[in-house]
Scaffold this active site. Structure first.
Site, PDB file in Angstrom:
ATOM      1  N   SER A  73       0.539  -1.102   0.349  1.00 58.27           N
ATOM      2  CA  SER A  73       0.177   0.036   0.019  1.00 58.27           C
ATOM      3  C   SER A  73       1.145   1.421  -0.105  1.00 58.27           C
ATOM      4  O   SER A  73       1.268   1.513   0.936  1.00 58.27           O
ATOM      5  CB  SER A  73      -0.883   0.155   1.313  1.00 58.27           C
ATOM      6  OG  SER A  73      -1.791  -1.029   1.939  1.00 58.27           O
ATOM      7  N   GLU A  92      -1.276  -3.405  19.731  1.00 57.01           N
ATOM      8  CA  GLU A  92      -2.013  -1.555  19.602  1.00 57.01           C
ATOM      9  C   GLU A  92      -2.958  -2.241  18.392  1.00 57.01           C
ATOM     10  O   GLU A  92      -3.231  -1.557  17.289  1.00 57.01           O
ATOM     11  CB  GLU A  92      -2.230  -1.224  19.368  1.00 57.01           C
ATOM     12  CG  GLU A  92      -3.376   0.634  19.058  1.00 57.01           C
ATOM     13  CD  GLU A  92      -3.025   0.775  21.354  1.00 57.01           C
ATOM     14  OE1 GLU A  92      -2.586   1.062  21.453  1.00 57.01           O
ATOM     15  OE2 GLU A  92      -4.852   1.056  20.693  1.00 57.01           O
TER      16      GLU A  92
END
Lengths: 406, 378, 406
Positions: free
Chosen positions: A161, A245
């Protein structure tokens, strides 16, 4: 047990909301509201605004410029950003390489990279997947052979990406093809995208956008000082990065924002001669999605609360649940918008409607209403939500391994 | 935001779980159901001893002063063990009616008797023609001197066959679907004119049809304000939904656990069937739905005491849909993954399945509440 | 290609419908309409009426009392029976043991068994599954030892539908425990249920009905003459039986009938002060089921047309599609009817409502409307539809093996 937000949390939400309203550039807001992906400049501008406020790197330890926010506050911050149509910060910088450098980097690496990473002076991308290594990441083949104080890298990455925007890439490479287990021969390198031998080839997605790339490495020389952590220990770094996270993974605020958008769109969209949401079945569809969003919101809070209690840093397997249900909700809310717009969502108008182009003084009038031009884009792009970052099927394997144990 | 249990709640949870582990094995439960009244008086007394029957009532009436979260915990444990005693009917439904609408004299008389286990209540609101519409009440109460005369019939009254006292809704005014004109009455079950026909529900719990013909009551029988009971009826129903939702989560959790055990131990083609990835993924889908249902049951519990009626009603409806749909998915698939054994009366998984089915068809199924929510979109 | 029925087919449908309407006993019709299972007597009476007309054994070869109906006519016949609330004929007799005897039986077996099976003089049941052998049927353990002219059978069968009604049982037994492959040591025996040593133990289902049984064999003597086909070749017989004519497997007429019935009920049930049939959500649910039924009808016609084209007698793997979608539709339509009844479906009123009891002069008045009293049991019982006859998971494995080849 108390499921309501505290007064402090409510005040925090107000503060975040007010800041975004006061600082998010109008053009960015409009683009995001219409369903467009943010431009590179949208992301850079917004991340720098946040960074100035000290909020871009809120997840980082305080000594590296982070905030002492509770997981609930983090969640509120993420949701408010999405609800307000703010772009997400560059997560390769903030969620991935930043924490990796803080955990594993040498003092020199920290000194060199952390500040520009926070301020998006460097745009990072991630070189993990390869044509033959998708769900089975550890089978990757891109090789790095030591030659003096450099590695010589050869191979290919895919699904990279924003590689076409990126200044740097962090990549997993094979430094020991003879290792006992495939995981044991991998190293983690930081590579300047301007190094000779790197070729970026665009992959156009099914929504017509350019988001993914192939990246080819042909005798690319990378200084050994750009290796993070020990040689052949790159898998430990990757595991840390992937488990780091994941509460934001459901991207719930984005789905909730679409459920607000449908109400705004309704008067423009006629069904049997009346606004769309006069139709009870359309309202049931919206209500049903809202119920799912509510359930996911509470589950997310539960996962967050559990994280507050345990600080072993291990990823909670329930984040797989968040990813699966959050991805489905993203898919189904974007489908809702596209279906609501109907036939006008079908032409490939995005280019002509692009606000950037219009600003640049193009004279042709846009075709069709502006809300329709990108209504199909998110639907198409969201098919990737159950593929990228570990497919839904892989997430279920994780749940099985960690919880069900069948 | 705080998901932590208090020390008291943890202790309560432990003692309920221990009691049920000791006394509520599946075979023991079967025995309770087969007894004449269909549940265990002895267990009822144990619940009283543990303080469960006084859980949601203020301490001044001998109660525990607990809240919706305490009820949620107990109901989850009850769901795991498929408890058949009249806790929901007496403590949650009847008890809420007294708590929300009773005057000091009524509270002072009734609540202590609930707490010590000597009085069981029935929530006699639903009627055969009403399906899920809370305002659809045809039973009438007409003034008779200073008192009242009730006429009508109540349907699927949970544990109505064993209740000592019924809380009956009746029309003192208004038309069939009106919110106005509804009044609640306290009717001792042995009042002349009250006839009950008890029966088993599909899940083994008890219920009754109740007919009321020329049931004469004194003025003190009125619970709350004459003609203004709709708000109370709504709150009692919502407390029932929240509690039953938690019980459903317990039942789903237990059905899922049983299914995992079965997948680990059932061998076909020389290996445990749980080694098939397709079944592993189905089990993962079920896990996800159990957790989503748990989140929604928490939402319902939190909302029971919400004072903003619109906010409360909306969120409880959301929870009803969420838990109902997840519950159907989890228990239907629990039966499916068990194969033939899941279809049998003698195996617990089919009982979880039916308990959840009864939840889904109490006070509005998923489609009904989705319809209510849809009316607020826009 | 023409998806419409021919004039002949339309006429045939009318003939069948008229015959059923004129000849189906009213009590049977009413019981089935309300959702009850047919009684043993209902089935016996109806099968004999059909047999007299020559229609009970329509699937058999003409030489054995069958018809020369086309596959489409067969489908029409089944559908009309189901739509008009006629019980299904005893499938063990008509679809299973009859064709098996015609294919594999000795002349003596044919002469004795076929007419009695056709007229339901003998009620057959199927002894296949065992406690340890469900999906993995070939692992069955029930043993048959040859002693003189008899086999001595020991072991246990389970999930034996209607064993408590049955006069005879056709069973798979292990005659060679040392065979190279488990499939190769199995024989197919016909066992008189009155033989000493047979014990039938009821299994009560979750709808509180008695349909299934365990059958125990304790030194049960079975004459060798009651073996079908060769010793240790029973698996071939079983394969033939399980693959035999599976177009009826979708039981589509039954689902169509339930959709019609649901609409009738929904006119009488009120919700929010209006008939339920006027509720948009309810109407959409019915419409979705109708769409599914239509798709399945056409798929079934395609399978049937293919079966008419090839006569190799091999089962079409596509019948697994019919089984999966057909059972899902049966389950969903039963759920629809139950949901309409709502709370009134929850009491276990079946006993009190039982029409048989009422006929027998029970004086107690009914509780609740009688249509609601039996709305839940079909929902409960049909959970088994995706389990028996090869679970839907196994059907998908079959599709994979035969078509997808993954």
């Amino acid at each position: 047990m108390e499921l309501r937000f505290t007064e402090e949390e409510i005040a925090f939400r107000q503060e975040v909301r007010a800041f975004i309203r006061g600082n998010l550039p109008a053009k960015t807001l409009e683009r995001m509201r219409l369903g467009y992906p943010p431009t590179k400049s949208d992301v850079v501008t917004w991340q720098r605004i946040l960074n100035k406020k000290g909020w871009a790197t809120y997840k980082w330890p305080q000594e590296y410029g982070g905030q002492a926010w509770s997981p609930t506050m983090r969640m509120i911050f993420q949701d408010e950003n999405m609800l307000a149509h703010a772009p997400e910060v560059n997560s390769f910088n903030i969620t991935m390489i930043g924490p990796v450098l803080i955990q594993f980097g040498t003092p020199e690496q920290k000194e060199r990279f952390i500040a520009p990473t926070a301020n998006l002076d460097i745009w990072w991308c991630q070189g993990f997947s390869e044509p033959g290594s998708g769900s089975d990441l550890a089978s990757l083949k891109t090789s790095a052979v030591l030659d003096g104080d450099h590695y010589v890298v050869n191979g290919q990455k895919i699904w990279t990406s924003t590689a076409h925007h990126a200044d740097w890439i962090f990549a997993l490479v094979r430094t020991n093809p003879q290792a006992r287990k495939p995981q044991e021969g991998i190293s983690f390198l930081l590579i300047d995208m301007k190094t000779p031998g790197i070729t970026v080839r665009p992959i156009i997605s099914i929504d017509g956008s350019h988001h993914f790339n192939e990246v080819f490495f042909d005798d690319v020389r990378v200084p050994v000082t750009q290796r993070v952590y020990e040689e052949n220990k790159g898998w430990d770094v990757a595991k840390f990065l992937l488990g780091n996270e994941r509460t934001g993974i459901a991207r719930l605020g984005k789905s909730m924002a679409r459920l607000e958008d449908i109400r705004e769109l309704s008067p423009h969209l006629r069904n049997h001669g009346a606004p769309l949401l006069d139709d009870k079945l359309q309202r049931e569809r919206v209500a049903s999605l809202e119920i799912r969003a509510k359930a996911l919101e509470i589950t997310q809070l539960r996962v967050v609360a559990k994280m507050m209690q345990q600080s072993d840093g291990k990823p909670d397997p329930f984040s797989s649940l968040l990813k699966i249900k959050g991805g489905e909700l993203g898919q189904d809310t974007s489908e809702l918008i596209m279906d609501a717009v109907g036939p006008l969502a079908m032409p490939q108008w995005a280019k002509e409607l692009d606000l950037l182009n219009r600003e640049s003084g193009e004279n042709e009038p846009p075709i069709g209403p502006d809300y329709a031009g990108f209504a199909a884009g998110p639907y198409l792009m969201h098919r990737a939500s159950s593929i990228a970052g570990g497919t839904t099927e892989i997430q279920k394997n994780i749940l099985n391994k960690a919880v069900l144990r069948l | 935001m705080d998901f932590e249990l208090t020390e008291d709640q943890r202790l309560l949870n432990d003692s309920v779980s221990r009691l049920l582990a000791d006394r509520y094995a599946f075979d023991a439960r079967r025995g309770y159901i087969k007894s004449a009244q269909g549940w265990s008086q002895e267990m009822w007394e144990k619940y009283a001893e543990l303080g469960l029957l006084g859980l949601p009532f203020p301490e001044e009436y001998g109660g525990f002063g607990g809240g919706a979260v305490d009820i949620m915990m107990v109901m989850e444990a009850f769901g795991r063990s498929l408890v058949v005693e009249p806790f929901l009917a007496t403590v949650v439904l009847g008890g809420s009616a007294i708590k929300y609408a009773g005057n000091e004299a009524q509270k002072g008389e009734i609540l202590p008797q609930i707490v010590d286990g000597s009085l069981k209540l029935g929530w006699a609101h639903g009627e055969q023609q009403a399906r899920y519409d809370l305002t659809d009440v045809l039973t009438t109460a007409t003034k008779d001197g200073s008192g009242w005369v009730l006429e009508g019939a109540k349907s699927v009254v949970l544990h109505g066959d064993c209740a000592d006292m019924l809380v009956v809704s009746a029309r003192t005014g208004g038309d069939r679907m009106d919110k106005e004109g509804l009044t609640l009455f306290l009717v001792p079950a042995n009042t002349p004119g009250v006839a009950r026909r008890g029966y088993a529900m599909r899940d083994g719990t008890r219920a009754a049809e109740i007919s009321l013909s020329t049931v004469k009551l004194g003025p003190e029988a009125v619970l709350g304000t004459v003609g203004d009971a709709y708000g109370i009826i709504e709150r009692v129903t919502q407390a029932g939904i929240a509690a039953f939702a938690a019980e459903t989560v317990g039942a789903c959790e237990a059905a899922h656990t049983m299914t995992l055990d079965y997948l680990r131990t059932r061998v076909q083609f020389g290996r445990p069937i749980g080694t098939n990835q397709v079944l592993q993924h189905k089990a993962a889908d079920m896990l996800i739905e159990v957790e989503q249902a748990r989140s929604m049951a928490m939402l319902a519990a939190m909302m029971v005491d919400e004072e903003d009626a619109a906010e409360r009603t909306r969120n409880i409806s959301m929870a009803k849909v969420g838990v109902g749909q997840s519950g159907r998915f989890v228990t239907q698939n629990s039966v499916q993954l068990h194969g033939g054994i899941g279809m049998t009366e003698e195996y617990a998984v089919g009982h979880y399945f039916r308990r959840v089915m009864v939840f889904e068809h109490s006070w509005g199924d998923s489609a009904y509440h989705l319809g209510l929510l849809a009316d607020q979109v826009g | 290609m023409d998806l419409r029925f021919t004039e002949e087919e339309v006429a045939f449908r009318k003939e069948v419908r008229d015959f059923i309407r004129q000849n189906l006993p009213a009590r049977t019709r009413e019981r089935l309409r309300l959702g009850y299972s047919p009684t043993k007597q209902d089935i016996v009476d109806w099968q004999r009426i059909l047999n007299k007309k020559g229609w009970a054994t329509y699937k058999w070869p003409k030489a054995y009392g069958g018809t020369d109906w086309s596959p489409t006519q067969r489908m029409i016949f089944q559908e009309e029976n189901q739509i008009n609330h006629a019980p299904e004929v005893n499938g063990f007799n008509i679809t299973m043991i009859g064709p098996v005897i015609i294919q594999f039986g000795t002349p003596e077996q044919k002469a004795h068994i076929l007419p009695r099976a056709a007229n339901l003089e003998d009620w057959w049941c199927q002894g296949f599954s065992e406690p340890g052998s469900g999906s993995d049927l070939a692992s069955l353990k029930t043993a048959a030892k040859r002693v003189g002219d008899d086999y001595i059978v020991n072991g246990q069968k389970i999930w034996t539908s209607t064993a408590h009604h049955a006069d005879w049982c056709f069973a798979l037994v292990r005659t060679d425990p040392n065979a190279r492959k488990p499939q190769e040591g199995i024989s197919f025996l016909l066992i008189d249920m009155k033989t000493p040593g047979i014990t039938v133990r009821p299994i009560i289902s979750i709808d509180n009905s008695h349909h299934l049984n365990e059958v125990f064999f304790d030194d049960v003597k079975v004459p060798v003459a009651n073996r079908v086909y060769e010793e240790n070749k029973g698996w071939d017989v079983a394969k033939f039986l399980l693959g035999n004519e599976r177009t009826g497997i979708a039981r589509l007429g039954k689902s169509m009938e339930r959709i019609n019935y649901a609409q009738e009920l929904a006119r009488d049930v009120r919700q929010n002060g209006k008939p339920l049939i006027e509720d948009a959500g309810f109407r959409q649910r019915v419409a979705k089921l109708q769409v599914q039924a239509k798709a399945l009808e056409l798929t079934q016609l395609r399978v049937v047309a293919k079966a008419a084209g090839n006569s190799d007698g091999k089962p079409d793997p596509f019948s697994s599609v019919l089984k999966i979608k057909g059972t899902e539709l049966l389950q969903d339509t039963a759920e629809l009817v139950m949901d309409i009844a709502g709370p009134l479906a929850m009491p276990d009123w079946a006993k009190e409502l039982d029409l048989l009891n009422r006929e027998s002069g029970d004086n107690e008045p009914l509780i609740g409307p009688e249509w609601a009293g039996y709305a839940a049991p079909p929902y409960l019982m049909l959970r088994a539809a995706s389990i028996y006859g090869g679970t839907n998971e196994i059907q998908k494995n079959i599709l994979n093996k035969a078509i997808l080849r993954l």
